[in-house]
Scaffold this motif. Sequence first.
Motif, mmCIF file in Angstrom:
data_model
loop_
_atom_site.group_PDB
_atom_site.id
_atom_site.type_symbol
_atom_site.label_atom_id
_atom_site.label_comp_id
_atom_site.label_asym_id
_atom_site.label_seq_id
_atom_site.Cartn_x
_atom_site.Cartn_y
_atom_site.Cartn_z
ATOM 1 N N TRP A 252 48.854 49.646 51.632
ATOM 2 C CA TRP A 252 48.331 49.464 50.278
ATOM 3 C C TRP A 252 48.808 48.147 49.674
ATOM 4 N N PHE A 253 50.107 47.894 49.727
ATOM 5 C CA PHE A 253 50.614 46.667 49.119
ATOM 6 C C PHE A 253 50.095 45.428 49.831
ATOM 7 N N SER A 254 49.930 45.509 51.142
ATOM 8 C CA SER A 254 49.364 44.378 51.890
ATOM 9 C C SER A 254 47.922 44.120 51.461
ATOM 10 N N ALA A 255 47.130 45.185 51.386
ATOM 11 C CA ALA A 255 45.734 45.035 50.984
ATOM 12 C C ALA A 255 45.620 44.520 49.558
ATOM 13 N N LEU A 256 46.442 45.043 48.675
ATOM 14 C CA LEU A 256 46.388 44.634 47.268
ATOM 15 C C LEU A 256 46.813 43.180 47.098
ATOM 16 N N GLY A 257 47.962 42.829 47.674
ATOM 17 C CA GLY A 257 48.474 41.467 47.505
ATOM 18 C C GLY A 257 47.655 40.421 48.230
ATOM 19 N N LEU A 258 47.309 40.710 49.489
ATOM 20 C CA LEU A 258 46.595 39.715 50.298
ATOM 21 C C LEU A 258 45.095 39.709 50.019
ATOM 22 N N GLY A 259 44.562 40.811 49.517
ATOM 23 C CA GLY A 259 43.136 40.861 49.209
ATOM 24 C C GLY A 259 42.797 40.415 47.802
ATOM 25 N N ALA A 260 43.807 40.306 46.945
ATOM 26 C CA ALA A 260 43.554 39.958 45.541
ATOM 27 C C ALA A 260 42.970 38.559 45.388
ATOM 28 N N HIS A 261 43.226 37.680 46.364
ATOM 29 C CA HIS A 261 42.704 36.312 46.231
ATOM 30 C C HIS A 261 41.180 36.292 46.177
ATOM 31 N N ARG A 262 40.556 37.363 46.657
ATOM 32 C CA ARG A 262 39.092 37.434 46.587
ATOM 33 C C ARG A 262 38.613 37.522 45.132
ATOM 34 N N LEU A 263 39.509 37.932 44.229
ATOM 35 C CA LEU A 263 39.162 37.986 42.809
ATOM 36 C C LEU A 263 39.327 36.629 42.130
ATOM 37 N N VAL B 158 51.758 43.057 41.642
ATOM 38 C CA VAL B 158 51.314 42.614 42.968
ATOM 39 C C VAL B 158 49.913 41.998 42.865
ATOM 40 N N LEU B 159 49.035 42.630 42.095
ATOM 41 C CA LEU B 159 47.686 42.109 41.901
ATOM 42 C C LEU B 159 47.724 40.717 41.267
ATOM 43 N N ARG B 160 48.523 40.567 40.234
ATOM 44 C CA ARG B 160 48.627 39.268 39.546
ATOM 45 C C ARG B 160 49.151 38.194 40.504
ATOM 46 N N GLN B 161 50.179 38.521 41.263
ATOM 47 C CA GLN B 161 50.727 37.541 42.213
ATOM 48 C C GLN B 161 49.702 37.207 43.288
ATOM 49 N N GLY B 162 48.953 38.211 43.741
ATOM 50 C CA GLY B 162 47.941 37.968 44.762
ATOM 51 C C GLY B 162 46.827 37.069 44.274
ATOM 52 N N VAL B 163 46.387 37.288 43.044
ATOM 53 C CA VAL B 163 45.325 36.462 42.478
ATOM 54 C C VAL B 163 45.822 35.027 42.297
ATOM 55 N N ARG B 164 47.052 34.890 41.855
ATOM 56 C CA ARG B 164 47.625 33.552 41.636
ATOM 57 C C ARG B 164 48.082 32.891 42.933
ATOM 58 N N PRO C 202 39.699 31.156 32.032
ATOM 59 C CA PRO C 202 40.818 31.623 31.193
ATOM 60 C C PRO C 202 40.539 32.962 30.506
ATOM 61 N N ALA C 203 39.287 33.201 30.127
ATOM 62 C CA ALA C 203 38.949 34.464 29.450
ATOM 63 C C ALA C 203 39.206 35.657 30.367
ATOM 64 N N ALA C 204 38.956 35.498 31.656
ATOM 65 C CA ALA C 204 39.189 36.585 32.602
ATOM 66 C C ALA C 204 40.676 36.895 32.712
ATOM 67 N N TRP C 205 41.523 35.842 32.698
ATOM 68 C CA TRP C 205 42.972 36.049 32.739
ATOM 69 C C TRP C 205 43.446 36.768 31.482
ATOM 70 N N ARG C 206 42.806 36.434 30.357
ATOM 71 C CA ARG C 206 43.184 37.114 29.116
ATOM 72 C C ARG C 206 42.872 38.598 29.209
ATOM 73 N N VAL C 207 41.734 38.935 29.805
ATOM 74 C CA VAL C 207 41.374 40.342 29.979
ATOM 75 C C VAL C 207 42.360 41.023 30.929
ATOM 76 N N LEU C 208 42.677 40.362 32.062
ATOM 77 C CA LEU C 208 43.619 40.942 33.019
ATOM 78 C C LEU C 208 44.988 41.151 32.380
ATOM 79 N N ASP C 209 45.473 40.136 31.663
ATOM 80 C CA ASP C 209 46.770 40.279 31.000
ATOM 81 C C ASP C 209 46.734 41.371 29.935
ATOM 82 N N GLY C 210 45.609 41.486 29.232
ATOM 83 C CA GLY C 210 45.471 42.560 28.251
ATOM 84 C C GLY C 210 45.520 43.927 28.909
ATOM 85 N N LEU C 211 44.849 44.068 30.050
ATOM 86 C CA LEU C 211 44.878 45.343 30.785
ATOM 87 C C LEU C 211 46.280 45.646 31.311
ATOM 88 N N ILE C 212 46.962 44.617 31.806
ATOM 89 C CA ILE C 212 48.328 44.805 32.288
ATOM 90 C C ILE C 212 49.225 45.278 31.147
#
Length: 197
Positions: free
Chosen positions: A156-167, A26-32, A174-184
């Motif tokens: 929770w899911f609304s806040a996570l998905g709709l609020g993730a765009h703030r990130l 959900v976080l990844r989809q929200g950010v994207r 690209p380095a930040a996405w690599r870190v996020l994907d590594g954490l996932i």
Amino acid sequence: MLTSALAGFAASVVLIVAIGAQNAFVLRQGVRREHVIPVVVICAVSDLMLILAGIAGLGAVVTAQPTAVTIIRWVGAAFLLTYAALAAKRAWRPGALKPADHTPATLRATLLTCLALTWLNPHVYLDTVLLLGSVAQQHPHRWLFGAGAAVASGAWFSALGLGAHRLAPVLSRPAAWRVLDGLIAIVMVAVAVGLLT
């Protein structure tokens, strides 16, 4: 009556706020900003169905079938490890999955992944059906307990998905996405290993 609803809300928040496979997706989809509303709806409605099933007594039925629990655990772990491998590949070699990263995923592919992460994850059954279901049985107003738990899940899911765009500004590099994907990938592996052990 209000006490049961608040207890359900609190119990649900404690269980779903921890970062797991579903939350990471959900976080990844929200950010994207890809298909966020349908993903949030699927997660919230799925949780509602699982909460209701647990309160109705499905937890006792599942517990009585240890073979079914074992099969769910292995299938779920296999799926989570596959998803972890894809995330690790994106983190290790971002160019390896370049077309998928630059082309938005289709709605169908996104929803199928969301459904799989939700319904093939044994932790969902253990936490939502068995644990919440058994805690609800201890309350005089168990259905209000379930309503509180469902409201917490939807919030929770609304806040996570709709609020993730703030990130998004942070994750525009690209380095930040690599870190996020590594954490996932790490979270998925940890959840899968936890299921198998």
